[in-house]
Write a protein that holds these residues in place. Structure first.
Motif, mmCIF file in Angstrom:
data_model
loop_
_atom_site.group_PDB
_atom_site.id
_atom_site.type_symbol
_atom_site.label_atom_id
_atom_site.label_comp_id
_atom_site.label_asym_id
_atom_site.label_seq_id
_atom_site.Cartn_x
_atom_site.Cartn_y
_atom_site.Cartn_z
ATOM 1 N N ILE A 96 30.559 9.247 -21.133
ATOM 2 C CA ILE A 96 31.064 7.879 -21.284
ATOM 3 C C ILE A 96 29.997 6.971 -21.872
ATOM 4 C CG2 ILE A 96 31.802 5.837 -19.968
ATOM 5 C CD1 ILE A 96 33.225 7.916 -18.078
ATOM 6 N N GLU A 97 28.777 7.075 -21.388
ATOM 7 C CA GLU A 97 27.695 6.229 -21.905
ATOM 8 C C GLU A 97 27.405 6.541 -23.367
ATOM 9 O OE1 GLU A 97 26.326 3.519 -20.686
ATOM 10 O OE2 GLU A 97 27.767 3.778 -19.074
ATOM 11 N N ARG A 98 27.456 7.817 -23.745
ATOM 12 C CA ARG A 98 27.215 8.182 -25.147
ATOM 13 C C ARG A 98 28.303 7.624 -26.062
ATOM 14 N NH1 ARG A 98 26.009 13.397 -23.183
ATOM 15 N NH2 ARG A 98 27.934 14.170 -24.101
ATOM 16 N N VAL A 99 29.569 7.751 -25.623
ATOM 17 C CA VAL A 99 30.673 7.250 -26.440
ATOM 18 C C VAL A 99 30.621 5.727 -26.536
ATOM 19 C CG1 VAL A 99 33.190 7.037 -26.602
ATOM 20 C CG2 VAL A 99 32.156 9.234 -25.987
ATOM 21 N N ARG A 100 30.352 5.073 -25.415
ATOM 22 C CA ARG A 100 30.280 3.608 -25.427
ATOM 23 C C ARG A 100 29.153 3.130 -26.337
ATOM 24 N NH1 ARG A 100 30.691 0.378 -19.891
ATOM 25 N NH2 ARG A 100 29.056 1.830 -19.313
ATOM 26 N N ALA A 101 27.997 3.783 -26.268
ATOM 27 C CA ALA A 101 26.868 3.421 -27.127
ATOM 28 C C ALA A 101 27.211 3.668 -28.596
ATOM 29 C CB ALA A 101 25.623 4.211 -26.725
ATOM 30 N N ALA A 102 27.955 4.755 -28.876
ATOM 31 C CA ALA A 102 28.347 5.048 -30.252
ATOM 32 C C ALA A 102 29.277 3.965 -30.798
ATOM 33 C CB ALA A 102 29.014 6.423 -30.325
ATOM 34 N N VAL A 103 30.216 3.504 -29.966
ATOM 35 C CA VAL A 103 31.129 2.440 -30.393
ATOM 36 C C VAL A 103 30.353 1.149 -30.659
ATOM 37 C CG1 VAL A 103 33.006 0.912 -29.626
ATOM 38 C CG2 VAL A 103 33.179 3.386 -29.275
ATOM 39 N N GLU A 104 29.465 0.789 -29.738
ATOM 40 C CA GLU A 104 28.685 -0.444 -29.897
ATOM 41 C C GLU A 104 27.762 -0.370 -31.106
ATOM 42 O OE1 GLU A 104 26.739 -0.859 -26.141
ATOM 43 O OE2 GLU A 104 28.547 -1.595 -25.124
ATOM 44 N N GLY A 105 27.279 0.834 -31.432
ATOM 45 C CA GLY A 105 26.356 0.994 -32.542
ATOM 46 C C GLY A 105 27.010 1.191 -33.891
ATOM 47 N N HIS A 106 28.318 1.312 -33.920
ATOM 48 C CA HIS A 106 29.052 1.520 -35.172
ATOM 49 C C HIS A 106 29.721 0.203 -35.548
ATOM 50 C CE1 HIS A 106 32.135 2.994 -37.940
ATOM 51 N NE2 HIS A 106 31.443 4.122 -38.032
#
Length: 199
Positions: A96-106
């Motif tokens: 979840i943290e990886r996906v959330r960080a990916a969304v915020e970083g894209h």
């Protein structure tokens, strides 16, 4: 039934609303429903629901989901369930943290999925809608729960001096693989295109 949009309804209230939704329409026969009940469905995996919540309802996430912390005993699960909490593993939380960080970083994903700055469009998550349509000689009530609805004002093509609302519906899905081929297979297998057509 007049078409309506509800921005403040809890999911339990949405479920109580009259009308056919996509979950019912995609399995129109008892045979299809029995078949579906025997098939694995990632949408019922708590990880997928937790991902959805973490991205679209970050304020609710820490209340609805907690780390099992190695204590996934029957008593701990019962205690969590009674409190309306879903327990997640360390691996789930890391995902979840990886996906959330990916969304915020894209940049583009963040623009569509996260709340825009003040005054730049009107985005709302978990929006319930209702409407009715005539089919087969009778009028049917329908409903849907939109992950995200963004309404913007754009120039009206019929009247250049005016503006008209333009709506975008965002439907968040998690898939096991992200190649174009695998995503296309998941869309076809799970009928996601039909769900958007229903919306």
């Amino acid at each position: 039934m007049r078409p309506s949009i509800h921005y403040d309804r809890a999911f339990s209230e949405y479920r109580a609303m009259p009308g056919l939704n996509w979950s019912i329409l995609k399995h129109p026969t008892a045979l299809a429903q029995r078949y579906h009940a025997t098939q694995p469905d990632g949408e019922h995996d708590p990880l997928y629901s937790a991902l959805h919540c973490a991205i679209l309802e970050p304020d609710r996430f820490p209340v609805a989901y907690q780390l099992a912390d190695g204590r996934r005993t029957a008593a701990r699960k019962a205690e969590a369930e009674a409190a309306g909490v879903t327990l997640l593993t360390d691996r789930d939380m890391e995902t979840i943290e990886r996906v959330r960080a990916a969304v915020e970083g894209h940049a583009e994903a963040a623009e569509w999925l996260l709340d825009p700055p003040e005054g730049e469009g009107d985005g709302a998550n978990e929006v319930s809608i209702q409407w009715s349509e005539p089919h087969g000689g009778r009028t049917w009530a329908f409903k849907a729960r939109l992950d995200r609805l963004i309404v913007e004002r754009v120039p009206d093509l019929a009247n250049p001096d005016a503006e008209a609302p333009h709506a975008y519906i965002i439907d968040l899905k998690a898939v096991p693989r992200v190649s174009a081929r695998h995503v296309a297979v998941e869309i076809a297998r799970r009928g996601y295109h039909g769900q958007l057509a229903h919306y």
